[in-house]
Design an enzyme around this catalytic site. Structure first.
Site, PDB file in Angstrom:
ATOM      1  N   ASP A 184      37.691  65.211  33.517  1.00 40.88           N
ATOM      2  CA  ASP A 184      37.169  65.004  32.094  1.00 40.88           C
ATOM      3  C   ASP A 184      36.077  64.215  31.992  1.00 40.88           C
ATOM      4  O   ASP A 184      35.163  64.296  31.202  1.00 40.88           O
ATOM      5  CB  ASP A 184      38.262  64.711  30.988  1.00 40.88           C
ATOM      6  CG  ASP A 184      39.020  63.563  31.412  1.00 40.88           C
ATOM      7  OD1 ASP A 184      38.721  62.944  32.628  1.00 40.88           O
ATOM      8  OD2 ASP A 184      39.809  63.142  30.790  1.00 40.88           O
ATOM      9  N   HIS A 185      35.768  63.317  33.146  1.00 42.96           N
ATOM     10  CA  HIS A 185      34.714  62.456  33.116  1.00 42.96           C
ATOM     11  C   HIS A 185      33.325  62.854  33.701  1.00 42.96           C
ATOM     12  O   HIS A 185      32.565  62.687  32.958  1.00 42.96           O
ATOM     13  CB  HIS A 185      35.398  61.172  33.613  1.00 42.96           C
ATOM     14  CG  HIS A 185      36.471  60.246  33.027  1.00 42.96           C
ATOM     15  ND1 HIS A 185      37.400  60.777  32.517  1.00 42.96           N
ATOM     16  CD2 HIS A 185      36.391  58.840  32.646  1.00 42.96           C
ATOM     17  CE1 HIS A 185      37.950  59.731  32.031  1.00 42.96           C
ATOM     18  NE2 HIS A 185      37.245  58.603  31.948  1.00 42.96           N
ATOM     19  N   ASP A 206      43.716  55.187  33.684  1.00 48.82           N
ATOM     20  CA  ASP A 206      42.922  55.215  32.745  1.00 48.82           C
ATOM     21  C   ASP A 206      43.272  54.166  31.542  1.00 48.82           C
ATOM     22  O   ASP A 206      44.533  54.348  31.138  1.00 48.82           O
ATOM     23  CB  ASP A 206      42.506  56.470  31.905  1.00 48.82           C
ATOM     24  CG  ASP A 206      41.262  56.378  31.055  1.00 48.82           C
ATOM     25  OD1 ASP A 206      40.128  56.773  31.761  1.00 48.82           O
ATOM     26  OD2 ASP A 206      41.078  56.242  30.134  1.00 48.82           O
ATOM     27  N   ARG A 229      34.349  51.956  22.704  1.00 47.12           N
ATOM     28  CA  ARG A 229      33.764  50.940  23.528  1.00 47.12           C
ATOM     29  C   ARG A 229      32.031  51.016  23.414  1.00 47.12           C
ATOM     30  O   ARG A 229      31.497  52.177  23.412  1.00 47.12           O
ATOM     31  CB  ARG A 229      33.978  50.952  25.208  1.00 47.12           C
ATOM     32  CG  ARG A 229      35.272  50.877  25.367  1.00 47.12           C
ATOM     33  CD  ARG A 229      35.567  50.773  26.887  1.00 47.12           C
ATOM     34  NE  ARG A 229      37.269  50.067  26.956  1.00 47.12           N
ATOM     35  CZ  ARG A 229      37.679  50.759  28.098  1.00 47.12           C
ATOM     36  NH1 ARG A 229      37.192  51.595  28.764  1.00 47.12           N
ATOM     37  NH2 ARG A 229      38.994  50.087  27.930  1.00 47.12           N
ATOM     38  N   SER A 287      37.798  49.107  31.197  1.00 47.56           N
ATOM     39  CA  SER A 287      38.408  49.926  31.899  1.00 47.56           C
ATOM     40  C   SER A 287      39.357  49.713  32.994  1.00 47.56           C
ATOM     41  O   SER A 287      39.511  48.722  33.547  1.00 47.56           O
ATOM     42  CB  SER A 287      37.077  50.835  32.519  1.00 47.56           C
ATOM     43  OG  SER A 287      37.476  51.437  33.738  1.00 47.56           O
ATOM     44  N   ARG A 322      39.266  51.094  36.153  1.00 43.90           N
ATOM     45  CA  ARG A 322      38.473  51.612  37.255  1.00 43.90           C
ATOM     46  C   ARG A 322      38.894  50.419  38.460  1.00 43.90           C
ATOM     47  O   ARG A 322      38.413  49.322  38.251  1.00 43.90           O
ATOM     48  CB  ARG A 322      36.941  51.848  37.110  1.00 43.90           C
ATOM     49  CG  ARG A 322      36.323  50.627  36.665  1.00 43.90           C
ATOM     50  CD  ARG A 322      34.838  50.848  36.213  1.00 43.90           C
ATOM     51  NE  ARG A 322      34.938  51.858  34.917  1.00 43.90           N
ATOM     52  CZ  ARG A 322      34.073  51.671  34.154  1.00 43.90           C
ATOM     53  NH1 ARG A 322      32.823  51.089  34.138  1.00 43.90           N
ATOM     54  NH2 ARG A 322      34.035  52.297  33.034  1.00 43.90           N
TER      55      ARG A 322
HETATM   56  C1  MIC Z   1      36.407  54.116  30.412  1.00 44.04           C
HETATM   57  O1  MIC Z   1      36.637  54.468  29.257  1.00 44.04           O
HETATM   58  O2  MIC Z   1      35.867  53.195  30.474  1.00 44.04           O
HETATM   59  C2  MIC Z   1      36.995  54.917  31.313  1.00 44.04           C
HETATM   60  C3  MIC Z   1      35.680  55.726  32.110  1.00 44.04           C
HETATM   61  O3  MIC Z   1      37.790  56.039  30.926  1.00 44.04           O
HETATM   62  C4  MIC Z   1      37.554  54.302  32.283  1.00 44.04           C
HETATM   63  C5  MIC Z   1      38.289  54.939  33.504  1.00 44.04           C
HETATM   64  C6  MIC Z   1      37.158  54.828  34.836  1.00 44.04           C
HETATM   65  O4  MIC Z   1      36.344  53.901  34.835  1.00 44.04           O
HETATM   66  O5  MIC Z   1      37.142  55.796  35.385  1.00 44.04           O
HETATM   67  C7  MIC Z   1      38.912  53.629  31.766  1.00 44.04           C
HETATM   68  O6  MIC Z   1      39.136  53.419  30.388  1.00 44.04           O
HETATM   69  O7  MIC Z   1      39.998  53.155  32.252  1.00 44.04           O
HETATM   70 FE1  SF4 Z   2      36.973  59.297  28.449  1.00 43.96          FE
HETATM   71 FE2  SF4 Z   2      37.302  56.585  28.573  1.00 43.96          FE
HETATM   72 FE3  SF4 Z   2      35.710  57.713  26.707  1.00 43.96          FE
HETATM   73 FE4  SF4 Z   2      38.488  58.018  26.517  1.00 43.96          FE
HETATM   74  S1  SF4 Z   2      37.203  56.154  26.656  1.00 43.96           S
HETATM   75  S2  SF4 Z   2      36.752  59.538  26.219  1.00 43.96           S
HETATM   76  S3  SF4 Z   2      38.902  58.317  28.674  1.00 43.96           S
HETATM   77  S4  SF4 Z   2      35.380  57.701  28.768  1.00 43.96           S
END
Ligand code: MIC
Ligand code: SF4
Length: 642
Positions: A64-65, A119, A379, A534, A536
């Site tokens: 999905d990313h 995630d 965010r 995140s 990550r």
């Molecule tokens: C995000 O919202 O920052 C992400 C991208 O979903 C991350 C995961 C990632 O960095 O792949 C998260 O929230 O953990």
């Molecule tokens: Fe995707 Fe992270 Fe954004 Fe949720 S917060 S939509 S998991 S990138």
């Protein structure tokens, strides 16, 4: 003895430790989820463990990313993930099926179960009464291997809801108000448990919005009881059989309490560049808006988009505002198409985005320079949208659409519209054909790797003494989006650590990778809440690759702290927070790490000729991991019995 809901779920899953806030426990994980941006690493790690099949009740791999596919990288990753899922017994939600948290809520979440996801917004399923926790990919790989998840027993905050939301005030406003009160550090080490009569007035998707953004509080999870609303929701998903009632006992005790009267709330908005920089919408009313984005795992449910459609029906988007919608899942989109709501949205002049994360993680729809953009996301960290000069505001779908119609930040209650009358469908139109089952004959499945999938770098065992320079000193609330940015250019490199490490700290100091490589090894120094945001693990893995051996800060966020330990980076906290001022960038440090069991740890600042004391919160097991050079080397040894 009466128990709160968290204690009830943990008691059913606890393997080691005592349910005393702050003490180390390990719990059994029933379900896991991964998404593609963290999943490739998680599965490389799972492969390295040498098991044939996952040992969980259910594991799902979502894509999905990374779906822009502007080069071969994303598509390589997708093929790798699909083949791995099929071979190791994992369900595969194909690209185009939706955002992991929305789909998991719809199709897989089960009240009372535990879910570990790579995630940080995994707690979304707390809206269904699950204990759902975000973690680094390696912890999820270990859970898939049947290993328990290690954490500190969280303290439990009771968020007691009374009253009922007024029209045009919605779930997002509830969580924004909580963020205003508690801040992005307010939930660290805690789980938010929602109770009270007000809970009954919230549907599961509304609860999911609130649980989702509990991640922005730094909370380990957020959980709602499973009640008649949950029953209804699961029935509408054709999954009534998954329902059980589960709630706190009468008179259960909590570590802290927060009261919220839903009927007193009004539309709220988070200003740039932190989700806790919250004020009332009417305090900043009238500001010109350039862009509006509806979507993300926070606010992209069927209910959200029905509300949006109701507000847009028969109206046109303001000519100076660009509006895009990314539905949360294919199910949401299909249901809007079938009930003919989608055409109302199109008629209003919206732009249609794929039902994936998209602009939330800077994958397209970047705002214009200096733009004011209102997003229903979770965010608004600096630069995350793809445009560093843009000002990202976080708000509800109602507030976002009010701006889409007027061209200005507007309190949606002032538009004079009628409240959205829609109900959730009794039964959603359900089509799971984009969720692939694992293979019946896994031996016949060959794992497909493209050139974007590079082997996992490993950390060496910890020496007795660490020496080197401070390669970067940063302030409070540094997010993983600062440490390891995402976005359309960098995200496709998630399976290639050497390549992605070139972008570490690029939002703050683009010279950092060059400096680190030249130094060979060194340290990072930071303020409070270092590593928030995140899950990550690249924010630990890539600095590790660049030679970072220890991070010294005033405090850490939970997931990042675990990721540092997992990759053998020593996480230290100043005993006296003022000592933050006794270390500067470029200072030469020497840290004796031979006796980590005994705190404080001595840091000698050779440049300034001062000694600084540091602490850590690592458990016995964590110390074993860090000595071994990280969790993977350690667990491999255990699984192989060596
Ligand atoms: C995000 O919202 O920052 C992400 C991208 O979903 C991350 C995961 C990632 O960095 O792949 C998260 O929230 O953990
Ligand atoms: Fe995707 Fe992270 Fe954004 Fe949720 S917060 S939509 S998991 S990138």
């Amino acid at each position: 003895m009466s128990k709160n809901l968290i204690q009830k779920i943990i008691q059913k899953h606890i393997i080691e430790g005592e349910m005393v806030a702050g003490s180390p426990i390990s719990i059994l994980i029933d379900q896991t989820l991964t998404q593609d941006a963290t999943g490739t690493m998680a599965y490389l790690q799972f492969e390295a463990l040498g098991l044939k099949r996952v040992k969980t009740e259910l594991s799902v791999s979502y894509v999905d990313h990374n779906t822009l596919q502007s080069g071969f990288e994303n598509a390589d990753d997708h093929r790798f993930l699909q083949s791995v899922a099929s071979k190791f017994g994992i369900y595969f939600s194909r690209p185009g099926n939706g955002v992991c948290h929305q789909v998991h809520l719809e199709r897989f979440g089960v009240p009372g179960k535990t879910l570990l996801g790579s995630d940080s917004h995994t707690p979304t399923c707390g809206g269904l009464g699950m204990l759902a926790i975000g973690a680094g990919g390696l912890d999820v790989a270990l859970a898939m291997a049947g290993q328990p998840f290690h954490m500190k027993m969280p303290s439990v905050v009771q968020i007691h809801l009374t009253g009922k939301l007024n029209p045009f005030v919605s779930a997002k406003d509830v969580i924004l108000e909580i963020l205003r009160r508690l801040t992005v550090k307010g939930g660290v080490g805690k789980v938010m448990e929602y109770t009270g009569e007000g809970v009954k007035t919230l549907s599961v998707p509304e609860r999911a919005t609130i649980a989702n953004m509990g991640a922005e509080l730094g909370a380990t999870s957020s959980v709602f009881p499973s009640d008649e609303q949950t029953h209804e929701f699961l029935r509408s998903q054709g999954r009534e059989g998954s329902w059980i009632a589960i709630e706190a006992d009468f008179n259960a005790s909590y570590d802290e309490k927060l009261d919220i009267d839903l009927s007193l709330l009004e539309p709220m908005i988070a200003k740039p560049h932190m989700p806790d920089n919250v004020c009332k919408v009417r305090e900043i009313e009238g500001m010109t808006v350039d862009q509006v984005a509806i979507g993300s795992c926070t606010n992209s449910s069927y209910q959200d988009l029905m509300t949006v459609a109701h507000m847009l029906k028969g109206r046109k988007i303001h000519p100076d505002v660009t509006v895009a919608i990314a539905p949360g899942s294919r199910q949401v989109l299909l249901n809007l198409v079938k009930n003919r709501t989608w055409e109302l949205l199109l008629e209003s002049g919206i732009r249609v985005l794929e039902n994936v994360c998209g602009p939330c993680i800077g994958m397209g729809f970047a705002p214009n320079s200096e733009a004011v953009t209102l997003r229903t996301f979770n965010r608004n960290f600096l630069g995350r949208s793809g445009t560093k000069s843009a000002k990202v505001y976080l708000c509800s779908p109602e507030t976002a659409i009010a701006a889409a119609l007027t061209g200005k930040i507007t309190d949606p209650r002032e538009l004079g519209l009628t409240a959205c009358p829609h109900q959730m469908p009794e039964l959603f139109f359900i089509d799971d054909s984009m969720i692939l089952k694992p293979a019946d004959y896994p031996d016949q499945i060959e794992i497909k790797r493209g050139p974007n999938i590079q082997p996992l770098p490993m950390q060496s065992a910890l020496p007795a003494k660490l020496t080197g320079r401070v390669l970067l000193k940063v302030k409070d609330d540094i997010t993983t989006d600062h440490i390891m940015p995402a976005g359309a250019k960098i995200l496709p490199l998630r399976s290639n650590i050497p390549a992605i490490s070139e972008y570490v700290f690029s939002v703050i100091d683009p010279e950092f990778p060059k400096r680190a490589k030249k130094a060979g090894s060194g340290f990072l120094v930071g303020g409070l809440n270092y590593g928030q945001g995140s899950s990550r693990e690249h924010a630990a893995l890539a600095p590790m690759y660049l030679g970072i051996r220890a991070v010294i800060v005033q405090s850490f966020s939970r997931i990042h702290l675990a990721n540092l330990i997992n990759f053998g980076i020593v996480p230290l906290v100043f005993e006296n927070t003022e000592d933050y001022h006794n270390i500067d960038q470029e200072d030469e440090l020497e840290i004796d790490v031979s006796h980590l069991e005994q705190t404080p740890i001595l840091i000698v600042n050779k440049t300034k000729g001062v000694e600084i004391k540091a602490m850590h919160s690592m458990s016995k097991r964590d110390l074993q991991l860090i000595r071994a050079g990280g969790s993977l080397s350690y667990t491999k040894k255990i699984l192989n019995g060596s």
